[in-house]
Design an enzyme around this catalytic site. Structure first.
Site, PDB file in Angstrom:
ATOM      1  CD  GLU A 173    -106.384 -97.579  37.730  1.00  9.95           C
ATOM      2  OE1 GLU A 173    -106.422 -98.815  37.666  1.00  9.95           O
ATOM      3  OE2 GLU A 173    -107.289 -96.857  37.275  1.00  9.95           O
ATOM      4  CD  GLU A 292    -106.685 -94.933  33.569  1.00  8.62           C
ATOM      5  OE1 GLU A 292    -107.594 -95.768  33.643  1.00  8.62           O
ATOM      6  OE2 GLU A 292    -105.482 -95.219  33.729  1.00  8.62           O
TER       7      GLU A 292
HETATM    8  O1  AHR Z   1    -108.361 -97.705  30.868  1.00  6.11           O
HETATM    9  C1  AHR Z   1    -108.332 -99.071  31.159  1.00  6.11           C
HETATM   10  C2  AHR Z   1    -107.644 -99.376  32.478  1.00  6.11           C
HETATM   11  O2  AHR Z   1    -108.389 -98.827  33.513  1.00  6.11           O
HETATM   12  C3  AHR Z   1    -106.274 -98.777  32.679  1.00  6.11           C
HETATM   13  O3  AHR Z   1    -105.257 -99.535  32.137  1.00  6.11           O
HETATM   14  C4  AHR Z   1    -106.154 -98.738  34.171  1.00  6.11           C
HETATM   15  O4  AHR Z   1    -105.326 -97.710  34.623  1.00  6.11           O
HETATM   16  C5  AHR Z   1    -107.582 -98.616  34.650  1.00  6.11           C
HETATM   17  O5  AHR Z   1    -107.884 -99.559  35.603  1.00  6.11           O
END
Ligand code: AHR
Length: 503
Positions: A173, A292
């Site tokens: 990210e 994610e």
């Molecule tokens: O999954 C929780 C968080 O969400 C992770 O660490 C990050 O990559 C995202 O913002």
């Protein structure tokens, strides 16, 4: 009762469903690793300190590749801290989650756990506060069979065979201002390209994921992908997508339509990647690693859970421990429908996360482990979605949402495995008050019969599984399903997720 109609024909395929789409994600965050997967004093703990009850649930969940060790955590992580004799490993601040990382579990221990659950390792390198050299060191430590100081160090630390990690994420990210080392697309694109080239020089067999946007609602979304891929197109294999959804301000109608947003996200990234492909004149196609995705009540974390204070860095605090409802599980199942619908381009995905932290599995220290509502759509879809994703013809009534305008009341995806002679259909009814009668034209499947029919629904759409009532919610057999004259009919209750296996 509203009606909808679906036609399934195994001749019209989208693409093969890659097993990597059923991946997971374990971050050093809250009680995920410590008190989650690892609890040496737990009655079920094995000789390595891992909870056997959790191992069994992860196996039942059916998770392929697991991304590790972060997440935001990775951008402050020094991998060297997590290997070697445990009593010499340093305790470090984890700035991302305002916690203390003990490094009791590191690369070797996590790989041992992966062997127990039968999943593969996907590693992220730190491109936030570190760079190409440290990424190269980790790759050499992990993948080189031997003959150098770093590979010998791995052997001395107890692992003779290389870890053989195939998929690597180039940071995490990097578009997010919350990320340690957050950069512009131009700056990140240059660093990612350098790191990728160097890593491939060491091990050309690896697959690389470059960071896309943290959500489709980032102000840089679209332009970020274009610029980053312009720098890295020939160096990487995947671009990442991350997306989390939550019910906001009691707007259940919009929340239930979250997959509409995920569809748009995927299709925009595919269009952008293909635009860059044309501009740089490449033969290669970049696919998506949706590494994610989940339902996450992020606003609760931002407003309630956040840890602060210079003298307050807890070990394994209770963080991001969302308790999921039936409605959450229906949205979750619909997100899986969206991923499978795009099987031609989404060839890797990671459910964020697995245990205790926005997770399908919860645990209590010294106590039980149980399945959240979201466990069921994942385990059933992972087991039944085999072979090719199919193009469907779906006619359904629509309803109006504040966020996404007019959206279909029913959503669906189907898969077909010609070798096994099996098909699967996954369905959601987004109506909050009405059951839908769905007719499915399955004539093209030949003489099919129903092998399984599971529906997750409840009179209370906010019913949850908790420590006090761990089995309150579970899918039930849908007895309404009938097949006659090449047509299947089924009743989908309001706010429901359904899976059918046909053979
Ligand atoms: O999954 C929780 C968080 O969400 C992770 O660490 C990050 O990559 C995202 O913002």
């Amino acid at each position: 009762m509203p009606t909808a109609r679906l036609t399934i024909d195994p001749h019209f395929t989208v693409g093969r469903v890659d097993r990597n789409v059923f991946g997971g994600f374990v971050e050093h965050l809250g009680r995920h690793v410590y008190d989650g997967i690892y609890e040496p004093t737990h009655p079920t703990a094995d000789a390595d300190g891992f909870r056997a009850d959790v191992v069994e649930l992860v196996k039942e969940l059916g998770v392929s590749t697991i991304r590790y060790p972060g997440g935001n955590f990775v951008s402050g992580f020094r991998w060297e801290d997590s290997v070697g004799p445990r009593d010499e490993r340093p305790r470090r601040l984890d700035l991302a989650w305002h916690s203390t990382e003990t490094n009791e579990v590191g690369l070797h221990e996590f790989a041992t756990w992966l062997d127990k659950v039968g999943s593969d390792l996907m590693l992220a390198v730190n491109l936030g506060t570190r760079g190409t050299l440290e990424a190269l060191d980790l790759l050499e430590y992990a993948n080189l069979p031997g003959g150098t100081a770093l590979s010998q160090r791995r052997i001395d630390n107890g692992r003779t065979d290389a870890f053989g990690v195939k998929m690597w994420c180039l940071g995490n990210e990097m578009d997010g201002p919350w990320q340690l080392g957050h950069r512009s697309a131009d700056d990140y694109g240059k660093i990612a390209s350098q790191a990728a080239k160097a890593m491939r020089q060491l091990d050309p067999s690896i697959e690389l994921v470059v960071c896309g946007s943290s959500s489709a609602h980032m102000p840089t979304f679209g332009e970020w992908e274009r610029v980053v891929l312009t720098h890295t197109y020939d160096d990487v294999d995947y671009i990442s997508c991350h997306a989390y959804y939550e019910e906001k301000d009691g707007d259940l109608g919009s929340f239930l339509a979250s997959a509409v947003d995920m569809d748009g996200f995927i299709e925009t990234v595919v269009a952008t990647a293909d635009h860059v492909k044309a501009v740089v004149g490449s033969e290669k196609t970049i696919n998506i690693s949706f590494d994610e995705w989940n339902v996450w009540y992020l606003s609760r974390f931002q407003n309630v859970d956040r840890i602060e204070g210079l003298d307050n860095w807890p070990v394994a605090p209770r963080l991001l421990e969302d308790v999921y409802s039936v409605a959450d599980a229906v949205v979750f199942g619909n997100l899986m429908i969206s991923l499978i619908r795009h099987a031609d381009r989404v060839t890797s995905a990671s459910l964020a996360q697995l245990v205790n932290v926005i997770a399908p599995i919860m645990t209590e220290p010294g106590g039980p482990a149980w399945r959240q509502t979201t466990f069921f759509p994942f385990s059933i879809t992972s087991r039944l979605a085999q072979g090719e994703a199919l193009e469907l013809k779906l006619d359904a009534p629509t309803y109006r949402t504040a966020e996404y305008g007019e959206v279909p009341l029913v959503d669906a995806v189907a898969t077909h495995d010609a070798d096994a002679g099996r098909s699967a259909v996954f369905l959601v009814n987004r109506s909050q008050d009405e059951a839908v009668t769905l007719t499915v034209d399955i004539a093209a499947l030949g003489d099919a019969s129903v092998l399984e029919a599971h529906t997750l629904a409840d009179d209370d759409v906010y019913a949850k599984n908790t420590l006090a009532e761990p089995e309150r919610v579970a899918p039930r057999r849908n007895d309404s399903v009938r097949i006659e004259g090449g047509e299947l009919t089924i009743t989908l209750p309001p706010v429901s997720w359904t899976a059918l296996s046909l053979g």
